[in-house]
Design a protein around this motif. Structure first.
Motif, PDB file in Angstrom:
ATOM      1  N   ALA A 151       0.827  -1.211   0.000  1.00 37.70           N
ATOM      2  CA  ALA A 151       0.000   0.000   0.000  1.00 37.70           C
ATOM      3  C   ALA A 151       0.860   1.258   0.000  1.00 37.70           C
ATOM      4  CB  ALA A 151      -0.919  -0.011   1.225  1.00 37.70           C
ATOM      5  N   ALA A 152       1.969   1.216   0.727  1.00 47.31           N
ATOM      6  CA  ALA A 152       2.864   2.376   0.765  1.00 47.31           C
ATOM      7  C   ALA A 152       3.393   2.693  -0.628  1.00 47.31           C
ATOM      8  CB  ALA A 152       4.017   2.121   1.731  1.00 47.31           C
ATOM      9  N   ALA A 153       3.711   1.652  -1.388  1.00 46.08           N
ATOM     10  CA  ALA A 153       4.178   1.866  -2.763  1.00 46.08           C
ATOM     11  C   ALA A 153       3.078   2.520  -3.603  1.00 46.08           C
ATOM     12  CB  ALA A 153       4.618   0.546  -3.379  1.00 46.08           C
ATOM     13  N   GLU A 154       1.836   2.083  -3.428  1.00 44.48           N
ATOM     14  CA  GLU A 154       0.721   2.684  -4.159  1.00 44.48           C
ATOM     15  C   GLU A 154       0.528   4.147  -3.750  1.00 44.48           C
ATOM     16  OE1 GLU A 154      -2.987   0.620  -4.260  1.00 44.48           O
ATOM     17  OE2 GLU A 154      -2.034  -1.370  -4.261  1.00 44.48           O
ATOM     18  N   ALA A 155       0.611   4.418  -2.448  1.00 47.12           N
ATOM     19  CA  ALA A 155       0.424   5.787  -1.971  1.00 47.12           C
ATOM     20  C   ALA A 155       1.560   6.691  -2.439  1.00 47.12           C
ATOM     21  CB  ALA A 155       0.320   5.801  -0.451  1.00 47.12           C
ATOM     22  N   HIS A 156       2.760   6.156  -2.485  1.00 43.69           N
ATOM     23  CA  HIS A 156       3.876   6.936  -3.028  1.00 43.69           C
ATOM     24  C   HIS A 156       3.615   7.296  -4.496  1.00 43.69           C
ATOM     25  CE1 HIS A 156       7.837   8.174  -4.372  1.00 43.69           C
ATOM     26  NE2 HIS A 156       7.724   7.270  -5.334  1.00 43.69           N
ATOM     27  N   ALA A 157       3.174   6.321  -5.269  1.00 44.97           N
ATOM     28  CA  ALA A 157       2.901   6.573  -6.687  1.00 44.97           C
ATOM     29  C   ALA A 157       1.817   7.636  -6.855  1.00 44.97           C
ATOM     30  CB  ALA A 157       2.495   5.278  -7.373  1.00 44.97           C
ATOM     31  N   ALA A 158       0.863   7.670  -5.919  1.00 41.85           N
ATOM     32  CA  ALA A 158      -0.250   8.618  -6.026  1.00 41.85           C
ATOM     33  C   ALA A 158       0.113  10.016  -5.550  1.00 41.85           C
ATOM     34  CB  ALA A 158      -1.444   8.099  -5.229  1.00 41.85           C
ATOM     35  N   THR A 159       1.086  10.127  -4.637  1.00 38.87           N
ATOM     36  CA  THR A 159       1.359  11.413  -3.987  1.00 38.87           C
ATOM     37  C   THR A 159       2.763  11.956  -4.242  1.00 38.87           C
ATOM     38  OG1 THR A 159       2.177  10.388  -1.944  1.00 38.87           O
ATOM     39  CG2 THR A 159      -0.215  10.813  -2.103  1.00 38.87           C
ATOM     40  N   GLY A 160       3.719  11.090  -4.496  1.00 46.66           N
ATOM     41  CA  GLY A 160       5.110  11.497  -4.586  1.00 46.66           C
ATOM     42  C   GLY A 160       5.817  11.544  -3.253  1.00 46.66           C
ATOM     43  N   ALA A 161       5.104  11.343  -2.144  1.00 44.48           N
ATOM     44  CA  ALA A 161       5.705  11.450  -0.815  1.00 44.48           C
ATOM     45  C   ALA A 161       6.720  10.331  -0.583  1.00 44.48           C
ATOM     46  CB  ALA A 161       4.626  11.398   0.260  1.00 44.48           C
ATOM     47  N   PRO A 162       7.810  10.613   0.131  1.00 43.62           N
ATOM     48  CA  PRO A 162       8.811   9.586   0.408  1.00 43.62           C
ATOM     49  C   PRO A 162       8.305   8.545   1.392  1.00 43.62           C
ATOM     50  CG  PRO A 162       9.316  11.583   1.626  1.00 43.62           C
ATOM     51  CD  PRO A 162       8.158  11.914   0.718  1.00 43.62           C
ATOM     52  N   ILE A 163       8.995   7.413   1.428  1.00 39.58           N
ATOM     53  CA  ILE A 163       8.659   6.312   2.329  1.00 39.58           C
ATOM     54  C   ILE A 163       9.784   6.141   3.334  1.00 39.58           C
ATOM     55  CG2 ILE A 163       8.262   3.819   2.509  1.00 39.58           C
ATOM     56  CD1 ILE A 163       7.067   3.934  -0.315  1.00 39.58           C
ATOM     57  N   SER A 164       9.440   6.050   4.613  1.00 37.73           N
ATOM     58  CA  SER A 164      10.403   5.781   5.678  1.00 37.73           C
ATOM     59  C   SER A 164       9.974   4.500   6.389  1.00 37.73           C
ATOM     60  CB  SER A 164      10.446   6.944   6.670  1.00 37.73           C
ATOM     61  OG  SER A 164      11.445   6.752   7.640  1.00 37.73           O
ATOM     62  N   THR A 165      10.934   3.643   6.703  1.00 38.89           N
ATOM     63  CA  THR A 165      10.575   2.324   7.220  1.00 38.89           C
ATOM     64  C   THR A 165      11.093   2.079   8.629  1.00 38.89           C
ATOM     65  OG1 THR A 165      12.518   0.993   6.575  1.00 38.89           O
ATOM     66  CG2 THR A 165      10.875   1.482   4.852  1.00 38.89           C
ATOM     67  N   HIS A 166      10.432   1.155   9.285  1.00 37.46           N
ATOM     68  CA  HIS A 166      10.916   0.556  10.524  1.00 37.46           C
ATOM     69  C   HIS A 166      11.407  -0.843  10.197  1.00 37.46           C
ATOM     70  CE1 HIS A 166      10.800  -0.972  14.743  1.00 37.46           C
ATOM     71  NE2 HIS A 166      10.400  -2.085  14.141  1.00 37.46           N
ATOM     72  N   THR A 167      12.672  -1.127  10.524  1.00 34.30           N
ATOM     73  CA  THR A 167      13.146  -2.508  10.541  1.00 34.30           C
ATOM     74  C   THR A 167      13.288  -2.924  11.992  1.00 34.30           C
ATOM     75  OG1 THR A 167      15.499  -1.935  10.604  1.00 34.30           O
ATOM     76  CG2 THR A 167      14.492  -2.180   8.423  1.00 34.30           C
ATOM     77  N   GLU A 168      13.044  -4.161  12.288  1.00 35.35           N
ATOM     78  CA  GLU A 168      13.249  -4.655  13.647  1.00 35.35           C
ATOM     79  C   GLU A 168      14.693  -5.114  13.773  1.00 35.35           C
ATOM     80  OE1 GLU A 168      11.379  -5.418  17.488  1.00 35.35           O
ATOM     81  OE2 GLU A 168      11.011  -4.136  15.754  1.00 35.35           O
ATOM     82  N   LYS A 169      15.459  -4.320  14.530  1.00 34.34           N
ATOM     83  CA  LYS A 169      16.888  -4.593  14.746  1.00 34.34           C
ATOM     84  C   LYS A 169      17.665  -4.644  13.430  1.00 34.34           C
ATOM     85  CE  LYS A 169      16.122  -6.963  19.141  1.00 34.34           C
ATOM     86  NZ  LYS A 169      16.349  -8.183  19.943  1.00 34.34           N
ATOM     87  N   GLY A 170      17.221  -3.874  12.463  1.00 36.62           N
ATOM     88  CA  GLY A 170      17.927  -3.793  11.188  1.00 36.62           C
ATOM     89  C   GLY A 170      17.706  -4.950  10.251  1.00 36.62           C
TER      90      GLY A 170
END
Length: 306
Positions: A151-170
């Motif tokens: 969904a984040a990829a779809e929202a990025h395509a629709a808005t141009g907004a960047p994506i920031s992620t959480h990884t668990e312990k990298g």
């Protein structure tokens, strides 16, 4: 190109020195019983930002999401009171917190909700998100978390907004990158978080080669890794030519980490003490300030698609 803050869109050059992963205000769900995690006092949050501004800071990214008790209207009041830009996130934290919500939504529904929060405002406040958050658990996503990435990829395509992620312990950072880029998100529009929790230089070099921004966002937390060790990893990556991809922050999501709550080291640590530690390992003030100024400008700037 603009950066979308809780008080409106600004030119990227207005950001100033920026912490790319923090939690300015949060009311965690009831099953999070540790009072140290409740950052729910607007005056104290503003005081913490004022301390950061007085040390030379310009902006802070609030990564608190709906499932962890975000409050966009409070962020706007805090930002105005402190005179510090705040960028808010839409999206979800890891499944431990988000599954109770994301499991009831379709991928299309999540994408539409994220898109609306970037374009129109968070939870009906009119305060708009400036980035999209997606998260995975230890060693990889559950089914709900994977749908949030889609969904984040779809929202990025629709808005141009960047994506920031959480990884668990990298962990599973490589998987996040493969999934998002495979769905059409340019690597340079992605910030992968918490990579200093997996201080494996070979692994970090592999991630850097993809072109993503890399979050070294656990600074000051010696229980995980000494800051000197974090800086050594960053120095190696800079030597490899990846200095333009490094984002520095602290993820100071506890009262005990913040000076306004009589804890520490607080946000000002990144401007009052950390530059000296970088300099001691051969990274001068111009390079350090570039990581806090130029890299966030490039990541968080986007051309709104509507």
């Amino acid at each position: 190109m603009i950066v979308r803050t809780v008080l409106g869109d600004i030119a990227p050059e207005e950001l100033g020195l920026t912490l790319g992963h923090e939690h300015v205000f949060a009311r965690p769900p009831e099953d999070v019983t540790d009072p140290d995690l409740r950052l729910d006092d607007e005056e104290k949050s503003a005081a913490e930002l004022i301390s950061f501004r007085e040390a030379g800071g310009g902006a802070v990214v609030d990564m608190t999401t709906r499932d962890y008790g975000n409050d966009a209207a409070a962020l706007a009041r805090i930002s105005k009171a402190a005179g510090v830009h705040v960028i808010a996130a839409t999206g979800f934290n890891k499944g431990k917190f988000a599954d109770r919500l994301s499991a009831e939504m379709t991928t299309a529904g999540i994408a539409a909700w994220m898109t609306s929060e970037v374009r129109e405002g968070i939870a009906g406040t009119g305060v708009r998100a400036g980035l999209i958050k997606a998260s995975s658990s230890l060693d990889g996503p559950n089914a709900n978390e994977r749908r949030v990435f889609e969904a984040a990829a779809e929202a990025h395509a629709a808005t141009g907004a960047p994506i920031s992620t959480h990884t668990e312990k990298g962990t599973w950072a490589d998987g996040q990158i493969a999934l998002l880029t495979g769905l059409g998100v340019p690597a340079g529009r992605i910030l992968v978080g918490h990579l200093d929790l997996k201080p494996d230089l070979a692994y970090l070099r592999e991630l850097a080669a993809s072109g993503v921004f890399m979050g070294f966002d656990q600074f000051s937390k010696a229980k995980y890794l000494a800051d000197s060790a974090r800086i050594e990893l960053i120095a190696r990556l800079i030597a490899d030519g990846h200095g333009g991809q490094i984002m520095v922050s602290g993820d100071l999501a506890r009262r005990s980490y913040l000076t306004a709550w009589e804890g520490g080291p607080g946000y000002r640590y990144f401007l009052s003490e950390l530059p000296r530690k970088f300099a001691e390992q051969g990274i001068g003030p111009d390079v350090y300030r570039s990581m806090l100024r130029d890299n966030p400008r490039r990541l968080f700037a986007f051309d709104p698609l509507s």
